[in-house]
Design a protein around this motif. Sequence first.
Motif, PDB file in Angstrom:
ATOM      1  N   LEU A  98       0.809  -1.213   0.000  1.00 15.84           N
ATOM      2  CA  LEU A  98       0.000   0.000   0.000  1.00 15.84           C
ATOM      3  C   LEU A  98       0.844   1.266   0.000  1.00 15.84           C
ATOM      4  CD1 LEU A  98      -3.110  -0.708   2.277  1.00 15.84           C
ATOM      5  CD2 LEU A  98      -2.662  -1.339  -0.096  1.00 15.84           C
ATOM      6  N   ARG A  99       1.981   1.245   0.675  1.00 12.08           N
ATOM      7  CA  ARG A  99       2.829   2.446   0.677  1.00 12.08           C
ATOM      8  C   ARG A  99       3.329   2.753  -0.730  1.00 12.08           C
ATOM      9  NH1 ARG A  99       7.438  -0.725   4.072  1.00 12.08           N
ATOM     10  NH2 ARG A  99       8.386  -1.888   2.331  1.00 12.08           N
ATOM     11  N   ASP A 100       3.631   1.713  -1.512  1.00  9.33           N
ATOM     12  CA  ASP A 100       4.094   1.918  -2.883  1.00  9.33           C
ATOM     13  C   ASP A 100       2.938   2.289  -3.804  1.00  9.33           C
ATOM     14  OD1 ASP A 100       6.782   1.257  -2.229  1.00  9.33           O
ATOM     15  OD2 ASP A 100       6.211  -0.865  -2.243  1.00  9.33           O
ATOM     16  N   LEU A 101       1.747   1.776  -3.507  1.00  8.72           N
ATOM     17  CA  LEU A 101       0.562   2.147  -4.274  1.00  8.72           C
ATOM     18  C   LEU A 101       0.290   3.648  -4.138  1.00  8.72           C
ATOM     19  CD1 LEU A 101      -2.059   1.171  -5.816  1.00  8.72           C
ATOM     20  CD2 LEU A 101      -3.113   1.026  -3.557  1.00  8.72           C
ATOM     21  N   ILE A 102       0.357   4.145  -2.922  1.00  8.55           N
ATOM     22  CA  ILE A 102       0.133   5.576  -2.682  1.00  8.55           C
ATOM     23  C   ILE A 102       1.203   6.409  -3.373  1.00  8.55           C
ATOM     24  CG2 ILE A 102       0.020   7.360  -0.903  1.00  8.55           C
ATOM     25  CD1 ILE A 102      -1.040   5.148   1.012  1.00  8.55           C
ATOM     26  N   ALA A 103       2.429   5.916  -3.393  1.00 11.95           N
ATOM     27  CA  ALA A 103       3.552   6.673  -3.956  1.00 11.95           C
ATOM     28  C   ALA A 103       3.651   6.585  -5.473  1.00 11.95           C
ATOM     29  CB  ALA A 103       4.859   6.186  -3.335  1.00 11.95           C
ATOM     30  N   ARG A 111       9.204  12.430  -8.686  1.00 10.36           N
ATOM     31  CA  ARG A 111       9.229  13.031  -7.351  1.00 10.36           C
ATOM     32  C   ARG A 111       9.333  11.963  -6.268  1.00 10.36           C
ATOM     33  NH1 ARG A 111       3.993  16.803  -7.804  1.00 10.36           N
ATOM     34  NH2 ARG A 111       4.377  16.980  -5.555  1.00 10.36           N
ATOM     35  N   ARG A 112      10.078  10.920  -6.555  1.00 13.63           N
ATOM     36  CA  ARG A 112      10.186   9.775  -5.654  1.00 13.63           C
ATOM     37  C   ARG A 112      10.639  10.170  -4.255  1.00 13.63           C
ATOM     38  NH1 ARG A 112      11.271   4.263  -6.920  1.00 13.63           N
ATOM     39  NH2 ARG A 112      11.458   4.875  -9.102  1.00 13.63           N
ATOM     40  N   THR A 113      11.528  11.167  -4.155  1.00 11.39           N
ATOM     41  CA  THR A 113      12.086  11.533  -2.852  1.00 11.39           C
ATOM     42  C   THR A 113      11.038  12.089  -1.896  1.00 11.39           C
ATOM     43  OG1 THR A 113      12.695  13.713  -3.706  1.00 11.39           O
ATOM     44  CG2 THR A 113      14.372  11.984  -3.814  1.00 11.39           C
ATOM     45  N   GLU A 114       9.898  12.540  -2.421  1.00  8.53           N
ATOM     46  CA  GLU A 114       8.862  13.088  -1.562  1.00  8.53           C
ATOM     47  C   GLU A 114       8.062  12.000  -0.840  1.00  8.53           C
ATOM     48  OE1 GLU A 114       6.391  16.000  -3.533  1.00  8.53           O
ATOM     49  OE2 GLU A 114       7.998  16.440  -4.957  1.00  8.53           O
ATOM     50  N   ALA A 115       8.216  10.764  -1.279  1.00  4.31           N
ATOM     51  CA  ALA A 115       7.373   9.692  -0.745  1.00  4.31           C
ATOM     52  C   ALA A 115       7.595   9.468   0.748  1.00  4.31           C
ATOM     53  CB  ALA A 115       7.634   8.400  -1.512  1.00  4.31           C
ATOM     54  N   ALA A 116       8.814   9.640   1.212  1.00  4.55           N
ATOM     55  CA  ALA A 116       9.124   9.340   2.615  1.00  4.55           C
ATOM     56  C   ALA A 116       8.294  10.170   3.584  1.00  4.55           C
ATOM     57  CB  ALA A 116      10.613   9.560   2.874  1.00  4.55           C
ATOM     58  N   THR A 117       7.968  11.400   3.201  1.00  2.00           N
ATOM     59  CA  THR A 117       7.148  12.237   4.075  1.00  2.00           C
ATOM     60  C   THR A 117       5.688  12.266   3.644  1.00  2.00           C
ATOM     61  OG1 THR A 117       7.798  14.170   2.754  1.00  2.00           O
ATOM     62  CG2 THR A 117       9.070  13.716   4.754  1.00  2.00           C
ATOM     63  N   ALA A 118       5.443  12.264   2.333  1.00  2.00           N
ATOM     64  CA  ALA A 118       4.076  12.406   1.841  1.00  2.00           C
ATOM     65  C   ALA A 118       3.228  11.178   2.139  1.00  2.00           C
ATOM     66  CB  ALA A 118       4.086  12.684   0.341  1.00  2.00           C
ATOM     67  N   VAL A 119       3.792   9.987   1.960  1.00  2.00           N
ATOM     68  CA  VAL A 119       2.992   8.767   2.112  1.00  2.00           C
ATOM     69  C   VAL A 119       2.512   8.574   3.553  1.00  2.00           C
ATOM     70  CG1 VAL A 119       3.040   6.255   1.983  1.00  2.00           C
ATOM     71  CG2 VAL A 119       3.924   7.622   0.078  1.00  2.00           C
ATOM     72  N   PRO A 120       3.384   8.656   4.577  1.00  3.40           N
ATOM     73  CA  PRO A 120       2.867   8.486   5.946  1.00  3.40           C
ATOM     74  C   PRO A 120       1.831   9.537   6.333  1.00  3.40           C
ATOM     75  CG  PRO A 120       5.256   8.263   5.906  1.00  3.40           C
ATOM     76  CD  PRO A 120       4.856   8.777   4.558  1.00  3.40           C
ATOM     77  N   ALA A 121       2.041  10.777   5.892  1.00  6.91           N
ATOM     78  CA  ALA A 121       1.088  11.838   6.232  1.00  6.91           C
ATOM     79  C   ALA A 121      -0.273  11.580   5.599  1.00  6.91           C
ATOM     80  CB  ALA A 121       1.642  13.191   5.787  1.00  6.91           C
ATOM     81  N   LEU A 122      -0.288  11.183   4.326  1.00  3.01           N
ATOM     82  CA  LEU A 122      -1.549  10.903   3.654  1.00  3.01           C
ATOM     83  C   LEU A 122      -2.208   9.641   4.208  1.00  3.01           C
ATOM     84  CD1 LEU A 122      -1.019  11.795  -0.109  1.00  3.01           C
ATOM     85  CD2 LEU A 122      -2.869  12.575   1.371  1.00  3.01           C
ATOM     86  N   ALA A 123      -1.409   8.640   4.528  1.00  2.24           N
ATOM     87  CA  ALA A 123      -1.968   7.412   5.104  1.00  2.24           C
ATOM     88  C   ALA A 123      -2.698   7.724   6.405  1.00  2.24           C
ATOM     89  CB  ALA A 123      -0.862   6.396   5.339  1.00  2.24           C
ATOM     90  N   LEU A 154      -4.688  11.842  -4.065  1.00  2.60           N
ATOM     91  CA  LEU A 154      -4.388  13.149  -3.482  1.00  2.60           C
ATOM     92  C   LEU A 154      -2.904  13.473  -3.416  1.00  2.60           C
ATOM     93  CD1 LEU A 154      -6.868  13.170  -0.437  1.00  2.60           C
ATOM     94  CD2 LEU A 154      -7.236  14.068  -2.744  1.00  2.60           C
ATOM     95  N   VAL A 155      -2.046  12.489  -3.668  1.00  4.12           N
ATOM     96  CA  VAL A 155      -0.627  12.661  -3.350  1.00  4.12           C
ATOM     97  C   VAL A 155       0.043  13.758  -4.179  1.00  4.12           C
ATOM     98  CG1 VAL A 155       0.314  10.919  -4.952  1.00  4.12           C
ATOM     99  CG2 VAL A 155       1.467  11.355  -2.759  1.00  4.12           C
ATOM    100  N   LEU A 156      -0.463  14.044  -5.375  1.00  6.24           N
ATOM    101  CA  LEU A 156       0.102  15.126  -6.195  1.00  6.24           C
ATOM    102  C   LEU A 156      -0.632  16.451  -5.976  1.00  6.24           C
ATOM    103  CD1 LEU A 156       0.797  13.297  -9.590  1.00  6.24           C
ATOM    104  CD2 LEU A 156       2.390  13.797  -7.741  1.00  6.24           C
ATOM    105  N   ARG A 157      -1.531  16.488  -5.019  1.00  7.89           N
ATOM    106  CA  ARG A 157      -2.309  17.689  -4.685  1.00  7.89           C
ATOM    107  C   ARG A 157      -2.992  18.261  -5.936  1.00  7.89           C
ATOM    108  NH1 ARG A 157      -1.818  19.512   0.288  1.00  7.89           N
ATOM    109  NH2 ARG A 157      -2.413  21.653  -0.239  1.00  7.89           N
TER     110      ARG A 157
END
Length: 224
Positions: A98-103, A111-123, A154-157
């Motif tokens: 699921l973390r990779d699905l969201i990312a 924008r792969r580097t944003e996943a570390a912060t964006a994915v937990p916050a959105l989850a 929502l991850v790309l706003r």
Amino acid sequence: MLELRSVTAGYRPGAPVFTDLDLTLEPGTSTGLLGPSGCGKSTLARVAALLHRPDRGALVLDGTPVTAWRHRAPRAQRTAVGVLFQQPRAAADPRLRLRDLIAEPLRATGRRTEAATAVPALAERVGLGPDLLTRRPHEVSDGQLQRACLARALVLRPRWLVCDEMTAMLDASTTAALVAVVEEYRADTGAGLLAVGHDRILLDRWCDLTVHWNELTAPTPPAG
């Protein structure tokens, strides 16, 4: 604005699903599209989300006509619209956690580097605990998977959201939770929403305006 102008769309030559349809969505507003199954709502949603090229007519996104579709669309247009489908299992790669699905959209747009912060916050925002992010689609419920798909949308706003029967397979509590997330996101960003469905009570409660499919496809009465 997101505008469909005299759009005709279908899947086989000479057999349109709908013809000469007009629909305008205003920024920051929510529009519900109500209609029975099989009437063409999902095809319209796919056109609005840049996923299906119409046979005729124009889709105009924030003042710019759309001339390419799916992955061929310019990145600025492609990422302006987030979309959520009715069946999360059909929309999710079963191989991904699921973390990779969201990312996914972050990786696809460099924008792969944003996943570390964006994915937990959105989850957290959609109600997925950290333990669920390590699971694959077959290891979670439909409701949990749809929460992940919403986070992905929502991850790309995006400035626009297209929700095609997103709650049709969900129980009442999950439906309420996901609608609340969408409305919180819209309040934060001013995004516009097209919510497609067949539940008038839900759409009337959720949206600023509910349009019935028959209103879009009815012949224009003569002047005078």
